[in-house]
Design a protein around this motif. Structure first.
Motif, PDB file in Angstrom:
ATOM      1  N   PRO A   1       0.831  -1.195   0.000  1.00  0.00           N
ATOM      2  CA  PRO A   1       0.000   0.000   0.000  1.00  0.00           C
ATOM      3  C   PRO A   1       0.868   1.248   0.000  1.00  0.00           C
ATOM      4  N   GLY A   2       0.339   2.346  -0.598  1.00  0.00           N
ATOM      5  CA  GLY A   2       1.083   3.583  -0.648  1.00  0.00           C
ATOM      6  C   GLY A   2       1.093   4.286   0.692  1.00  0.00           C
ATOM      7  N   ALA A   3       1.956   5.293   0.788  1.00  0.00           N
ATOM      8  CA  ALA A   3       2.057   6.052   2.029  1.00  0.00           C
ATOM      9  C   ALA A   3       0.782   6.846   2.256  1.00  0.00           C
ATOM     10  N   ALA A   4       0.465   7.085   3.540  1.00  0.00           N
ATOM     11  CA  ALA A   4      -0.738   7.836   3.871  1.00  0.00           C
ATOM     12  C   ALA A   4      -0.636   9.286   3.427  1.00  0.00           C
ATOM     13  N   VAL A   5       0.598   9.797   3.323  1.00  0.00           N
ATOM     14  CA  VAL A   5       0.837  11.161   2.845  1.00  0.00           C
ATOM     15  C   VAL A   5       1.844  11.088   1.709  1.00  0.00           C
ATOM     16  N   GLY A   6       1.491  11.676   0.579  1.00  0.00           N
ATOM     17  CA  GLY A   6       2.399  11.716  -0.557  1.00  0.00           C
ATOM     18  C   GLY A   6       2.883  13.131  -0.797  1.00  0.00           C
ATOM     19  N   VAL A   7       4.187  13.296  -0.977  1.00  0.00           N
ATOM     20  CA  VAL A   7       4.773  14.609  -1.253  1.00  0.00           C
ATOM     21  C   VAL A   7       4.947  14.722  -2.764  1.00  0.00           C
ATOM     22  N   VAL A   8       4.047  15.464  -3.393  1.00  0.00           N
ATOM     23  CA  VAL A   8       4.113  15.652  -4.843  1.00  0.00           C
ATOM     24  C   VAL A   8       5.278  16.558  -5.203  1.00  0.00           C
ATOM     25  N   GLY A   9       5.546  17.535  -4.359  1.00  0.00           N
ATOM     26  CA  GLY A   9       6.663  18.441  -4.602  1.00  0.00           C
ATOM     27  C   GLY A   9       6.847  19.367  -3.419  1.00  0.00           C
ATOM     28  N   ARG A  10       8.082  19.842  -3.259  1.00  0.00           N
ATOM     29  CA  ARG A  10       8.371  20.809  -2.199  1.00  0.00           C
ATOM     30  C   ARG A  10       9.456  21.744  -2.710  1.00  0.00           C
ATOM     31  N   ASP A  17       8.103  28.511   2.148  1.00  0.00           N
ATOM     32  CA  ASP A  17       8.353  27.079   2.041  1.00  0.00           C
ATOM     33  C   ASP A  17       7.037  26.450   1.592  1.00  0.00           C
ATOM     34  N   VAL A  18       7.018  25.865   0.396  1.00  0.00           N
ATOM     35  CA  VAL A  18       5.775  25.394  -0.213  1.00  0.00           C
ATOM     36  C   VAL A  18       5.854  23.888  -0.430  1.00  0.00           C
ATOM     37  N   ALA A  19       4.839  23.178   0.066  1.00  0.00           N
ATOM     38  CA  ALA A  19       4.767  21.725  -0.113  1.00  0.00           C
ATOM     39  C   ALA A  19       3.431  21.367  -0.743  1.00  0.00           C
ATOM     40  N   ARG A  20       3.473  20.521  -1.755  1.00  0.00           N
ATOM     41  CA  ARG A  20       2.257  20.028  -2.407  1.00  0.00           C
ATOM     42  C   ARG A  20       2.077  18.573  -1.994  1.00  0.00           C
ATOM     43  N   LEU A  21       0.891  18.277  -1.422  1.00  0.00           N
ATOM     44  CA  LEU A  21       0.699  16.988  -0.761  1.00  0.00           C
ATOM     45  C   LEU A  21      -0.577  16.294  -1.217  1.00  0.00           C
ATOM     46  N   GLU A  54     -12.479  12.977  -0.462  1.00  0.00           N
ATOM     47  CA  GLU A  54     -12.707  13.317  -1.866  1.00  0.00           C
ATOM     48  C   GLU A  54     -11.408  13.376  -2.671  1.00  0.00           C
ATOM     49  N   HIS A  55     -10.290  12.977  -2.043  1.00  0.00           N
ATOM     50  CA  HIS A  55      -8.987  12.872  -2.721  1.00  0.00           C
ATOM     51  C   HIS A  55      -8.499  14.227  -3.243  1.00  0.00           C
ATOM     52  N   TRP A  56      -8.653  15.245  -2.423  1.00  0.00           N
ATOM     53  CA  TRP A  56      -8.106  16.549  -2.780  1.00  0.00           C
ATOM     54  C   TRP A  56      -6.587  16.523  -2.632  1.00  0.00           C
ATOM     55  N   GLU A  57      -5.937  17.468  -3.300  1.00  0.00           N
ATOM     56  CA  GLU A  57      -4.525  17.725  -3.059  1.00  0.00           C
ATOM     57  C   GLU A  57      -4.409  19.007  -2.242  1.00  0.00           C
TER      58      GLU A  57
END
Length: 236
Positions: A1-10, A17-21, A54-57
């Motif tokens: 299974p995938g991680a509960a939190v995914g880091v799309v970019g930082r 300091d901007v993180a997309r999750l 709802e699978h928001w980012e």
């Protein structure tokens, strides 16, 4: 299974300091944010659950000076976020946690006039401006390319706890323009005295003078002598 939190970019953008999750568990999202220096009020952890379902980012942003003892000064440049979506949605659910009345000012650029689908628990939203931009300049020019119709909406939430969801925007029934007109009443003054007071005062002075003249004329009018009294006839 995938991680509960995914880091799309930082990335670091100036002082930001901007993180997309992404996340599949609101508790795990809360843990990641705290572990990475993003402050999240405890009551927001459960409020994020509908968005996780709802699978928001998410875009997490924090101010981060170059060094811990340096201070930030001056104005901050705005951040421009761009992403693809099937629907135009403005998130409002987190505002229900506010303890004071909330107000919303929303500007929407689209191909046509837009409107909220529902009032989401507040008084009906008001359209304060709607119109097609003919030649927008400055920073608005690139944003309005292909979406030249601007709709400005405002809404008040005196009881934020009643907010029932997010604002989903839809095309309005027509592209009828709206232009709010604000009337600004100004009090005319003469030598610092309100003009209406001078007008009323002047009329009062004229009326007083007229009454005084009439009273004077009446006082100086000669009194006619009484008619002569005829002596009674002699007694027989």
């Amino acid at each position: 299974p995938g991680a509960a939190v995914g880091v799309v970019g930082r990335q670091r953008l100036g002082p930001f300091d901007v993180a997309r999750l992404t996340a599949t568990d609101p508790a795990a999202l809360d843990t990641w944010l705290r572990a990475n220096g993003f402050t999240l009020p405890a009551r927001l952890k459960t409020a994020l659950a509908p968005y996780v379902a709802e699978h928001w980012e998410y875009v997490a942003i924090r101010l981060a000076p170059d060094t811990a003892d340096s201070a930030l000064r001056g104005a901050l440049d705005p951040l421009h976020l761009t992403f693809a979506a099937d629907r135009a949605v403005y998130p409002m659910r987190l505002s229900r946690l506010a303890t004071t009345p909330q107000s919303l000012g929303l500007y929407v650029l689209a191909a046509h006039r837009m409107e909220p689908a529902t009032a989401i628990g507040g008084p009906p939203p008001r359209t304060v401006y709607a119109g097609r931009l003919t030649d927008p300049g400055g920073a608005l020019g690139p944003l309005a390319h292909g979406t030249p119709y601007l709709t400005a909406l405002t809404q008040q939430f005196p009881q934020p706890a009643r907010i029932s969801g997010d604002h989903e925007l839809r095309r309005a029934a027509s592209d009828t323009p709206v232009q709010q007109v604000i009337h600004d009443d100004e009090l005319d003054r003469v030598a610092g005295i309100p003009a209406w007071l001078l007008t009323v005062g002047g009329l009062a002075v004229l009326l007083t003078a007229a009454l005084t003249v009439l009273a004077g004329r009446r006082a100086r009018r000669p009194v006619a002598p009484p008619p002569p009294v005829a002596p009674p006839p002699p007694l027989a």
